[in-house]
Write a protein that holds these residues in place. Structure first.
Motif, PDB file in Angstrom:
ATOM      1  N   VAL A 139      81.338 -10.178  46.744  1.00  0.00           N
ATOM      2  CA  VAL A 139      81.281 -11.219  47.777  1.00  0.00           C
ATOM      3  C   VAL A 139      81.714 -10.624  49.118  1.00  0.00           C
ATOM      4  N   PHE A 140      82.793  -9.831  49.100  1.00  0.00           N
ATOM      5  CA  PHE A 140      83.195  -9.103  50.306  1.00  0.00           C
ATOM      6  C   PHE A 140      82.069  -8.175  50.747  1.00  0.00           C
ATOM      7  N   GLY A 141      81.430  -7.532  49.787  1.00  0.00           N
ATOM      8  CA  GLY A 141      80.385  -6.556  50.095  1.00  0.00           C
ATOM      9  C   GLY A 141      79.220  -7.138  50.845  1.00  0.00           C
ATOM     10  N   ILE A 142      78.827  -8.384  50.528  1.00  0.00           N
ATOM     11  CA  ILE A 142      77.664  -8.931  51.222  1.00  0.00           C
ATOM     12  C   ILE A 142      77.979  -9.179  52.694  1.00  0.00           C
ATOM     13  N   ALA A 143      79.213  -9.614  52.992  1.00  0.00           N
ATOM     14  CA  ALA A 143      79.589  -9.810  54.399  1.00  0.00           C
ATOM     15  C   ALA A 143      79.707  -8.465  55.112  1.00  0.00           C
ATOM     16  N   PHE A 144      80.348  -7.498  54.460  1.00  0.00           N
ATOM     17  CA  PHE A 144      80.554  -6.198  55.086  1.00  0.00           C
ATOM     18  C   PHE A 144      79.236  -5.457  55.280  1.00  0.00           C
ATOM     19  N   SER A 145      78.312  -5.620  54.336  1.00  0.00           N
ATOM     20  CA  SER A 145      77.022  -4.934  54.479  1.00  0.00           C
ATOM     21  C   SER A 145      76.158  -5.594  55.543  1.00  0.00           C
ATOM     22  N   ILE A 146      76.260  -6.922  55.714  1.00  0.00           N
ATOM     23  CA  ILE A 146      75.518  -7.582  56.796  1.00  0.00           C
ATOM     24  C   ILE A 146      76.061  -7.142  58.156  1.00  0.00           C
ATOM     25  N   ILE A 147      77.375  -7.007  58.263  1.00  0.00           N
ATOM     26  CA  ILE A 147      77.975  -6.521  59.517  1.00  0.00           C
ATOM     27  C   ILE A 147      77.508  -5.098  59.797  1.00  0.00           C
ATOM     28  N   SER A 201      70.353  17.944  62.976  1.00  0.00           N
ATOM     29  CA  SER A 201      71.507  17.170  62.493  1.00  0.00           C
ATOM     30  C   SER A 201      71.381  15.697  62.866  1.00  0.00           C
ATOM     31  N   THR A 202      70.835  15.431  64.055  1.00  0.00           N
ATOM     32  CA  THR A 202      70.636  14.039  64.456  1.00  0.00           C
ATOM     33  C   THR A 202      69.669  13.340  63.518  1.00  0.00           C
ATOM     34  N   LEU A 203      68.579  14.013  63.168  1.00  0.00           N
ATOM     35  CA  LEU A 203      67.615  13.412  62.251  1.00  0.00           C
ATOM     36  C   LEU A 203      68.236  13.132  60.893  1.00  0.00           C
ATOM     37  N   ALA A 204      69.079  14.063  60.420  1.00  0.00           N
ATOM     38  CA  ALA A 204      69.735  13.873  59.117  1.00  0.00           C
ATOM     39  C   ALA A 204      70.657  12.655  59.150  1.00  0.00           C
ATOM     40  N   ILE A 205      71.496  12.577  60.184  1.00  0.00           N
ATOM     41  CA  ILE A 205      72.429  11.457  60.293  1.00  0.00           C
ATOM     42  C   ILE A 205      71.688  10.156  60.583  1.00  0.00           C
ATOM     43  N   TRP A 206      70.696  10.255  61.447  1.00  0.00           N
ATOM     44  CA  TRP A 206      69.962   9.060  61.839  1.00  0.00           C
ATOM     45  C   TRP A 206      69.198   8.448  60.666  1.00  0.00           C
ATOM     46  N   SER A 207      68.723   9.280  59.760  1.00  0.00           N
ATOM     47  CA  SER A 207      68.020   8.761  58.586  1.00  0.00           C
ATOM     48  C   SER A 207      68.958   7.907  57.736  1.00  0.00           C
ATOM     49  N   ILE A 208      70.239   8.300  57.676  1.00  0.00           N
ATOM     50  CA  ILE A 208      71.227   7.500  56.931  1.00  0.00           C
ATOM     51  C   ILE A 208      71.496   6.191  57.666  1.00  0.00           C
ATOM     52  N   VAL A 209      71.575   6.262  59.000  1.00  0.00           N
ATOM     53  CA  VAL A 209      71.785   5.049  59.800  1.00  0.00           C
ATOM     54  C   VAL A 209      70.653   4.053  59.551  1.00  0.00           C
ATOM     55  N   VAL A 210      69.406   4.557  59.555  1.00  0.00           N
ATOM     56  CA  VAL A 210      68.247   3.685  59.314  1.00  0.00           C
ATOM     57  C   VAL A 210      68.314   3.076  57.915  1.00  0.00           C
ATOM     58  N   ALA A 211      68.674   3.884  56.919  1.00  0.00           N
ATOM     59  CA  ALA A 211      68.757   3.396  55.540  1.00  0.00           C
ATOM     60  C   ALA A 211      69.815   2.302  55.411  1.00  0.00           C
ATOM     61  N   VAL A 212      70.974   2.525  56.035  1.00  0.00           N
ATOM     62  CA  VAL A 212      72.044   1.526  55.959  1.00  0.00           C
ATOM     63  C   VAL A 212      71.644   0.255  56.706  1.00  0.00           C
ATOM     64  N   GLN A 213      70.940   0.413  57.825  1.00  0.00           N
ATOM     65  CA  GLN A 213      70.478  -0.773  58.554  1.00  0.00           C
ATOM     66  C   GLN A 213      69.515  -1.581  57.684  1.00  0.00           C
ATOM     67  N   PHE A 214      68.690  -0.893  56.914  1.00  0.00           N
ATOM     68  CA  PHE A 214      67.768  -1.607  56.021  1.00  0.00           C
ATOM     69  C   PHE A 214      68.538  -2.392  54.967  1.00  0.00           C
ATOM     70  N   THR A 215      69.619  -1.811  54.440  1.00  0.00           N
ATOM     71  CA  THR A 215      70.433  -2.549  53.458  1.00  0.00           C
ATOM     72  C   THR A 215      71.069  -3.780  54.102  1.00  0.00           C
ATOM     73  N   MET A 216      71.449  -3.652  55.371  1.00  0.00           N
ATOM     74  CA  MET A 216      71.977  -4.812  56.104  1.00  0.00           C
ATOM     75  C   MET A 216      70.957  -5.939  56.115  1.00  0.00           C
TER      76      MET A 216
END
Length: 523
Positions: A31-39, A314-329
């Protein structure tokens, strides 16, 4: 033990008038996870940093965040109390109806339900739009800054991401719940990686000293410095948003009266602290040339900061993770939105409620509500063809919708005259001061996010939040008062879908405190 807890949750829900239709698959941590992942701290900061940098640069990042995070905690605590007293997926409009004066409760409940629906869909849309922009920014970096996406191309990516997100959000509750643990870990690891890697990798040319970070407010707008700083609040307000997610999965949460309020408060508290650390690190390692960051051909300020610090690979590597996490949001936001729509259609308030109020026989989730959210989000995305300022309105609309829906149930509780019986989460003597502060902050926030970026905006610089958000609310009120077919002729507020005899039998198994809470809500 788990069966006993789930039975008690179902009994409490029955006491509020609803039968258990969704599976209680979410543990308190999930339940905490859904709020934290949306943020979703890093992706959200990346999506909104463009609202902060022109309005105060490092000062807006550091102090604007600190002010907003502190004030949003008042909102979290006030909603936590209400969710503990009556945990249901339609909590915000349900509480408004139950606590407001009988003279106004139907209209206020209607407004809250539609505002919450609007804010939730716009929030999910803005998260997915940010993901699309971040994805094409990665393509731009990979092309050596020779590629610049058109609005049509970004919209196409946005639609594809919405469809993928809809597929994930339509899966069984148990799978969605387990995913929250993965999403939470990804978010925390990304925050930690950024805090450690950015200071190590940033060249000295882009490093800033403490004096610049904590005491400068560069202003790229034509607003006065102080007011420009206040306008930067849009970034943290949007980032620390969506924390009402636990409310909307109340009927899928184990030990909801305790798990839901603590998930709301802890997600805001943890996000506020870690987010402030991230903003401080960015402020120390982004350089002083705000104009170049905002005007970069990459088209995304955070991606530009990363590019300056990490280089292309390095930016592409990190940015790909940012995009993936944004999709989970975005997928978590769709889950939360679909449950709000499910609850509101269960009470017959939305057009096509009979179609929306259905449980998919295979996944046992409200899949129709997921895809309705996706469709409306696609329509909101068409604002992109009116210009960048127009599409930015979906970020503000999410805030407007949220804070209307947050403030009215709290105000109803204070002013409606209905006796208040708290749940396990109880602020006691602090309850009323917290609620008053929360209402004042909500009104202030809604006013601020409607201002344009310049005092004398052109058509392309106009803040369309007033047009889109105000238009939505006017249509909702007009629908309520529509002759013959309007909501005032048939909307009666929350409708019990459980037999009276069964409801009475289940109530008998509740504790005395739980019975008292239910009796107050039924009056």
């Amino acid at each position: 033990m788990e069966v006993t807890t789930h039975r008690r949750d179902a009994q409490i829900l029955a006491g509020l008038g609803y039968k258990q239709e969704l599976h209680r698959a979410f543990t308190p941590l999930e339940v905490f996870g859904i709020a934290f992942s949306i943020i979703g701290l890093v992706p959200s900061i990346a999506s909104t940093i463009g609202f902060a940098l022109p309005n105060g640069g490092p000062g807006a990042l550091v102090w604007g965040w600190a002010i907003c995070a502190t004030m949003v905690m008042f909102t979290a605590m006030a909603l936590g109390e209400l969710s503990s007293a009556a945990p249901t997926s339609g909590g915000l409009y349900f509480w408004t109806f139950k606590y407001a004066s009988s003279r106004y409760r139907k209209l206020l409940s209607w407004i809250v339900g539609y505002s919450n629906t609007m804010g939730s869909i716009a929030g999910a849309a803005s998260v997915q739009w940010g993901c699309a922009v971040q994805l094409v920014a990665a393509v731009s970096i990979g092309s050596g800054l020779t590629f610049t996406a058109t609005s049509a191309q970004i919209y196409g990516v946005y639609v594809a991401l919405l469809v993928l997100g809809g597929i994930v959000a339509s899966t069984a509750s148990a799978l969605v719940a387990r995913l929250q643990g993965i999403y939470t870990c990804l978010n925390l690891l990304l925050c930690l990686a950024l805090i450690i890697a950015l200071p190590i990798s940033t060249p000295s040319d882009f490093k800033n000293d403490a004096s610049y970070v904590f005491s400068s407010l560069p202003n790229l707008t034509t607003w006065p410095n102080g007011f420009a700083f206040v306008l930067s609040f849009l970034a943290p307000l949007w980032t620390i948003g969506g924390f009402d997610g636990p409310i909307h999965i109340s009927e899928e949460a184990s030990n909801a009266r305790t798990a839901v309020p603590w998930a709301i408060v802890s997600s805001v508290g943890v996000s506020g602290l870690i987010g402030w650390g991230i903003n401080v690190v960015i402020a120390f390692n982004m350089g002083k040339n705000m104009e170049n960051i905002m005007a970069s051909s990459i088209g995304q300020p955070m991606a530009t900061i990363f590019f300056n610090s990490f280089g292309t690979r390095s930016t592409l590597a990190i940015w790909s993770i940012v995009v993936a996490v944004q999709f989970t949001m975005a997928t978590s936001a769709l889950v939360s939105t679909s449950r709000q729509i499910f609850a509101f259609s269960r009470d017959g308030a939305l057009p096509f409620s009979r179609f929306l109020y259905r449980i998919n026989p295979y996944t046992q989730t409200p899949a129709n509500c997921v895809w309705a959210s996706v469709l409306v989000a696609m329509l909101l995305g068409l604002l992109a063809f009116a210009g960048s300022t127009a599409i930015n309105a979906i970020f503000s609309i999410g805030i407007i919708g949220q804070y209307v829906a947050f403030a009215l149930p709290v105000a109803s509780r204070l002013l409606g005259g209905v006796p208040w019986t708290p749940g396990p989460f109880n602020l006691k003597k602090l309850s009323i001061p917290v609620a008053i502060t929360m209402i004042a902050w909500s009104v202030f926030s809604m006013v601020i996010v409607m201002f344009p970026s310049t005092p004398d905006p052109t058509a392309t610089e106009m803040n369309y939040t007033v047009v889109v958000g105000g238009g939505w609310l006017l249509l909702c009120v007009a629908y309520y008062y529509l002759p013959v077919y309007g909501g005032r002729h048939w909307f009666v507020g929350p409708i019990s879908n459980i037999e009276p005899i069964e409801q009475a039998e289940r109530r008998e198994s509740l504790s005395d405190a739980e019975k008292a809470s239910v009796e107050v809500l039924e009056k």
